[in-house]
Structures are given as C-alpha cells and as structure tokens.
Design a protein around this motif. Sequence first.
Motif, PDB file in Angstrom:
ATOM      1  N   VAL A   1     -50.595   4.603 -22.608  1.00  0.00           N
ATOM      2  CA  VAL A   1     -51.499   4.710 -23.755  1.00  0.00           C
ATOM      3  C   VAL A   1     -52.749   5.504 -23.401  1.00  0.00           C
ATOM      4  N   ASN A   2     -52.970   5.739 -22.109  1.00  0.00           N
ATOM      5  CA  ASN A   2     -54.186   6.384 -21.631  1.00  0.00           C
ATOM      6  C   ASN A   2     -54.197   7.873 -21.941  1.00  0.00           C
ATOM      7  N   SER A   3     -55.412   8.429 -21.986  1.00  0.00           N
ATOM      8  CA  SER A   3     -55.555   9.873 -21.998  1.00  0.00           C
ATOM      9  C   SER A   3     -55.379  10.398 -20.570  1.00  0.00           C
ATOM     10  N   PHE A   4     -54.721  11.548 -20.443  1.00  0.00           N
ATOM     11  CA  PHE A   4     -54.571  12.181 -19.143  1.00  0.00           C
ATOM     12  C   PHE A   4     -55.299  13.521 -19.087  1.00  0.00           C
ATOM     13  N   ALA A   5     -56.132  13.769 -20.084  1.00  0.00           N
ATOM     14  CA  ALA A   5     -56.974  14.955 -20.050  1.00  0.00           C
ATOM     15  C   ALA A   5     -57.984  14.813 -18.911  1.00  0.00           C
ATOM     16  N   ASN A   6     -58.123  15.857 -18.128  1.00  0.00           N
ATOM     17  CA  ASN A   6     -59.089  15.883 -17.023  1.00  0.00           C
ATOM     18  C   ASN A   6     -58.787  14.837 -15.942  1.00  0.00           C
ATOM     19  N   PHE A   7     -57.527  14.425 -15.845  1.00  0.00           N
ATOM     20  CA  PHE A   7     -57.150  13.451 -14.823  1.00  0.00           C
ATOM     21  C   PHE A   7     -56.721  14.206 -13.574  1.00  0.00           C
ATOM     22  N   GLY A   8     -57.704  14.647 -12.805  1.00  0.00           N
ATOM     23  CA  GLY A   8     -57.424  15.481 -11.656  1.00  0.00           C
ATOM     24  C   GLY A   8     -57.172  14.691 -10.396  1.00  0.00           C
ATOM     25  N   VAL A   9     -56.913  15.415  -9.320  1.00  0.00           N
ATOM     26  CA  VAL A   9     -56.719  14.808  -8.008  1.00  0.00           C
ATOM     27  C   VAL A   9     -57.988  14.057  -7.606  1.00  0.00           C
ATOM     28  N   ASN A  10     -57.795  12.939  -6.906  1.00  0.00           N
ATOM     29  CA  ASN A  10     -58.876  12.056  -6.444  1.00  0.00           C
ATOM     30  C   ASN A  10     -59.516  11.259  -7.578  1.00  0.00           C
ATOM     31  N   LYS A  11     -58.776  11.089  -8.650  1.00  0.00           N
ATOM     32  CA  LYS A  11     -59.195  10.176  -9.711  1.00  0.00           C
ATOM     33  C   LYS A  11     -58.163   9.065  -9.841  1.00  0.00           C
ATOM     34  N   ALA A  12     -58.587   7.953 -10.446  1.00  0.00           N
ATOM     35  CA  ALA A  12     -57.677   6.842 -10.695  1.00  0.00           C
ATOM     36  C   ALA A  12     -57.967   6.288 -12.076  1.00  0.00           C
ATOM     37  N   LYS A  13     -57.031   5.524 -12.607  1.00  0.00           N
ATOM     38  CA  LYS A  13     -57.227   4.888 -13.910  1.00  0.00           C
ATOM     39  C   LYS A  13     -56.345   3.652 -14.004  1.00  0.00           C
ATOM     40  N   GLN A  14     -56.701   2.772 -14.924  1.00  0.00           N
ATOM     41  CA  GLN A  14     -55.865   1.610 -15.223  1.00  0.00           C
ATOM     42  C   GLN A  14     -54.809   2.058 -16.220  1.00  0.00           C
ATOM     43  N   PHE A  15     -53.588   2.205 -15.737  1.00  0.00           N
ATOM     44  CA  PHE A  15     -52.473   2.684 -16.544  1.00  0.00           C
ATOM     45  C   PHE A  15     -51.904   1.521 -17.358  1.00  0.00           C
ATOM     46  N   VAL A  16     -51.752   1.729 -18.665  1.00  0.00           N
ATOM     47  CA  VAL A  16     -51.272   0.681 -19.570  1.00  0.00           C
ATOM     48  C   VAL A  16     -50.089   1.222 -20.365  1.00  0.00           C
ATOM     49  N   ALA A  17     -49.013   0.445 -20.431  1.00  0.00           N
ATOM     50  CA  ALA A  17     -47.824   0.850 -21.180  1.00  0.00           C
ATOM     51  C   ALA A  17     -47.443  -0.225 -22.186  1.00  0.00           C
ATOM     52  N   VAL A  18     -46.919   0.215 -23.331  1.00  0.00           N
ATOM     53  CA  VAL A  18     -46.492  -0.703 -24.390  1.00  0.00           C
ATOM     54  C   VAL A  18     -45.069  -0.361 -24.814  1.00  0.00           C
ATOM     55  N   ASN A  19     -44.460  -1.282 -25.572  1.00  0.00           N
ATOM     56  CA  ASN A  19     -43.126  -1.040 -26.104  1.00  0.00           C
ATOM     57  C   ASN A  19     -43.227  -0.269 -27.426  1.00  0.00           C
ATOM     58  N   PRO A  20     -42.108   0.077 -28.055  1.00  0.00           N
ATOM     59  CA  PRO A  20     -42.184   0.863 -29.295  1.00  0.00           C
ATOM     60  C   PRO A  20     -42.984   0.198 -30.407  1.00  0.00           C
ATOM     61  N   ASP A  21     -43.154  -1.114 -30.373  1.00  0.00           N
ATOM     62  CA  ASP A  21     -43.938  -1.818 -31.390  1.00  0.00           C
ATOM     63  C   ASP A  21     -45.394  -2.013 -30.990  1.00  0.00           C
ATOM     64  N   GLY A  22     -45.817  -1.373 -29.903  1.00  0.00           N
ATOM     65  CA  GLY A  22     -47.207  -1.454 -29.488  1.00  0.00           C
ATOM     66  C   GLY A  22     -47.567  -2.705 -28.719  1.00  0.00           C
ATOM     67  N   GLN A  23     -46.561  -3.468 -28.313  1.00  0.00           N
ATOM     68  CA  GLN A  23     -46.819  -4.703 -27.560  1.00  0.00           C
ATOM     69  C   GLN A  23     -46.764  -4.415 -26.063  1.00  0.00           C
ATOM     70  N   LEU A  24     -47.538  -5.163 -25.311  1.00  0.00           N
ATOM     71  CA  LEU A  24     -47.826  -4.827 -23.924  1.00  0.00           C
ATOM     72  C   LEU A  24     -46.614  -5.002 -23.011  1.00  0.00           C
ATOM     73  N   ILE A  25     -46.315  -3.967 -22.234  1.00  0.00           N
ATOM     74  CA  ILE A  25     -45.370  -4.062 -21.126  1.00  0.00           C
ATOM     75  C   ILE A  25     -46.100  -4.505 -19.862  1.00  0.00           C
ATOM     76  N   GLY A  26     -47.222  -3.866 -19.563  1.00  0.00           N
ATOM     77  CA  GLY A  26     -48.000  -4.234 -18.395  1.00  0.00           C
ATOM     78  C   GLY A  26     -48.992  -3.154 -18.046  1.00  0.00           C
ATOM     79  N   ASP A  27     -49.689  -3.361 -16.929  1.00  0.00           N
ATOM     80  CA  ASP A  27     -50.684  -2.397 -16.481  1.00  0.00           C
ATOM     81  C   ASP A  27     -50.669  -2.339 -14.963  1.00  0.00           C
ATOM     82  N   ALA A  28     -51.215  -1.257 -14.424  1.00  0.00           N
ATOM     83  CA  ALA A  28     -51.336  -1.064 -12.978  1.00  0.00           C
ATOM     84  C   ALA A  28     -52.387   0.007 -12.744  1.00  0.00           C
ATOM     85  N   ILE A  29     -52.801   0.160 -11.501  1.00  0.00           N
ATOM     86  CA  ILE A  29     -53.754   1.203 -11.158  1.00  0.00           C
ATOM     87  C   ILE A  29     -52.994   2.455 -10.733  1.00  0.00           C
ATOM     88  N   LEU A  30     -53.348   3.576 -11.343  1.00  0.00           N
ATOM     89  CA  LEU A  30     -52.689   4.849 -11.070  1.00  0.00           C
ATOM     90  C   LEU A  30     -53.637   5.744 -10.271  1.00  0.00           C
TER      91      LEU A  30
END
Length: 453
Positions: free
Chosen positions: A78-107
């Motif tokens: 669900v995150n934006s990946f604009a300007n996501f360059g090397v040496n950056k991190a983000k909390q990656f969040v994924a959902v199912n087709p109905d928008g319900q949470l699959i889980g998250d992790a640090i990317l």
Amino acid sequence: MTVESLAAAIARVGNPVELLRNTAARAHTFPVAPEFTNWRSEQRAWVESCALLDQSHHMTDLFLGGPDALKLLSDLGVNSFANFGVNKAKQFVAVNPDGQLIGDAILFHLEEELFDLVGHPMVIDWVEFHVERGDYEVTAERDDNSAVRPSGPPKFYRYELQGPTAAAVLELATGRPLPPTKFFNMADFSIAGRTVRGLRHGMAGQPGFELFGPWEEGEAVLDALLEAGKAHGLVRAGAKAYSVANLESGWVPAPIPAIFGDDPLLKEYREWLSAGAVGAIGGSMDSDDIADYYLTPYDIGYDRNVKFDHDFIGRAALEELAENPPRTKVTLVWNNDDVTAAMGSLLGEGPGAKYFDLPKIRYALHQEDKVLLNGEQIGISLDCGYLANERAMVSLATIAKEHATPGTEVTVVWGEQPNSAKPQVEEHRLWEIRATVAPVPYVQFARTSYRGK
C-alpha cells in the motif's frame, strides 16, 4: 513427509476459527536469553540510559533481487515507492483484494536491485507466494528465524541500540561523531574494523539505531559496543523486556492475516501455504466468522502508509474505506484493582482468571480479546503486557472511533470460554477488567518527540 496445506487443514476441521482456536502453535517467542539482569531494569534502560537488544534470531528475512523487485513490492504494498532510494527503509504493508490486512514488515533498500524484507512471516509468505506465481524477474532468498531455521546461523546479525545515551555509545564505538541521518534512513559505520550498516530507528519511543552486517562479524561488533557502553550505562535487554517494547511505541505485531475469503487469489494462496504458517488465536473473541477478526490498515494506525499513487492489490477497497474508517487504534490502560484481583484469583480455590505471564501476557500469536462498552462489543484488544516504566498493564486495541476519546471507560474481557484445546490454556474463567482509553503511543516521550520527528 507431506506438509499439509492451510486449505487442506481448513477442509479437515471445517472452519478456520476452529482450526486456529485449537491449534497447538504457541505464541511467538524470541530465541535469545530471557533476561541478562531482570526485565524490569532492562526496560528502564531504554528510558534512562541505553539498551542493547539482539534482534538477530527472531525475525525472518526475505532478500529480493533483480530488475522487477521494486515492481513486485509496489504491486503488493500500500506504500508509495516514489523516491525510495538505496539506504532507505519503510514499514511495508500489504492487504488482500478487499483491503483487509495481510501483514507488515520492515523493507530495507540495500542496493539498486536488492531489498531485504524483515519481520514476522505473515507478509513475507504473501510476497514469496507472488514471487513464485507471478511473471516477475525476481530472485528470492529466504532466511527463516532461528527458531525454525533448519541449520546454521542467520545471514545477518542485528543489534538495536535504544535510549538517551545510544548516540554517545555509538560515537565512542566508532570513534567519530554520528553522521546526520534522517529517521528510517541508513548510514555506514566502522566498528571494530568492520563496516556496519545502521538504520536510524526507534523501537520503544526512544532514539537509536538498528545495526546489522554479516553474521560472522557480529561477535566483534557486539564486543566493541559492550565496551563502549560501559561509560554510558548500556544494559543488555533480553527477550522478556524486548517483547513489550512495541506496547510503548504502539506497533501491533501479529494481526490475523486476512487470507480466508472466497477470492480466487486467496484460495490459491491457502493451497500454497502450509497449515502451520498462520498461528493460533487466543482470547475472548468467540465469533465463528473469521472475517470478524480481520483488520484494515486504518484500524491500527497505518493511515500514513497508504498512498494511492500506484496500483496495488486492494487499492479500490482502501480508497472507499479511506472516506470514513470505522475504527481506530488506541492504548487501553487496564484498571489496577481489576488486574490485582485477577492475579489474586490464582491463589486459593479455582478456577481463577487466565494466567498473566509477565511482562508480555499475550499467550497466542494472535491475541483477540473483546472490548466492551455498556455490555456491547466496540472493538478488539490485540496485544497486552506490563510496562515497568509506567507501572501499568496496557493493551493495544482497535475500537469504534466514536468511543476513542482519551479517558473513555471500557471493559476488556480476559480469557476464553469455553477453554480452548491450546496447550498454553489452563482451566480458568472469563474475567472482566476495566480499562481507560489512552493515546497511541502511550509513553509521553513517544507521543511528543519520537512520532513528531
């Protein structure tokens, strides 16, 4: 031996709630020393001086490489990946087709075409599934946590330095001033003659760095940090103290992945996923409909992560939900008298309340306790434990927005009825515990300083 798929296990039992309610899977454990001194002092260290937490063993890594790695992550996150360059991190969040949470992790973006997704297996399984089924030019290397890894050490060591003196410890260990590093950006350090990568981070509402590098260099780096820490009150924190850091900073670690719907993609995923990959449900939630346990990103404070600047699985559903999400994340501060009574019920004739295993009282991977107001359920308490720094029992919860005003009095129902077949559940009775709604993060420093930067 053939591994049973999740789909086959559900077909055998008949209902996903029944399967997860009575599975023998235990709560997630941290395969490091429980305590180095005692967990109360270790919790205090990240507020008063500096705590060193060993994160090398309890998380799963998925290394993704190749020209389509970023596209894969963008299609799922669900995150934006604009300007996501090397040496950056983000909390990656994924959902199912109905928008319900699959889980998250640090990317972590390690190199131009190399990423490391680090966290609990729920979202990592989902990403790996799409690597195998999708038309992506991507390589994937998985390094499971040390509790389930077949053999050998982790690929990386990871040490978390947290607290007011963390910067001073790191400056002494490196022999130079810290480079200016923005939150969730990385910098390189030299410690004990080894190159160490550091993520500007904060686990318990305090400033710090997550330091990592090749496993074989970890012992030398650790020794250097411990030596530098002698002058700055460094305390090693074990698994018990570390387990409640999320309650201070407000992160919900293990929501149930929303993978049990009728969508063809989810059906295919359950055929691919092993039955043991999901974990047990614990708590007073007693609905037979697994959908009642699902969360959305808006339920647990991931609003800031959702960006509609790209196409991803679940986008249309989240665009509709974003207009008026019904629930929001809060901290519940449990009533001292009611907690004391529940603990006291373990003495004398029983059955009493469900046992409190301090400091983290969650006893299943997916803790799901009812939150009531005037006898009606208004939400779910998701993760719970004792904060030594606040001298309080708290939980992270998602509740109806109209009842989320700080100071609102609610009730958490603790325990299970009837008792489930999980081996960590003894005979007990339900116990109602009053609680007061408070902000997230609960710790004042985290609310005013850490989240504000």
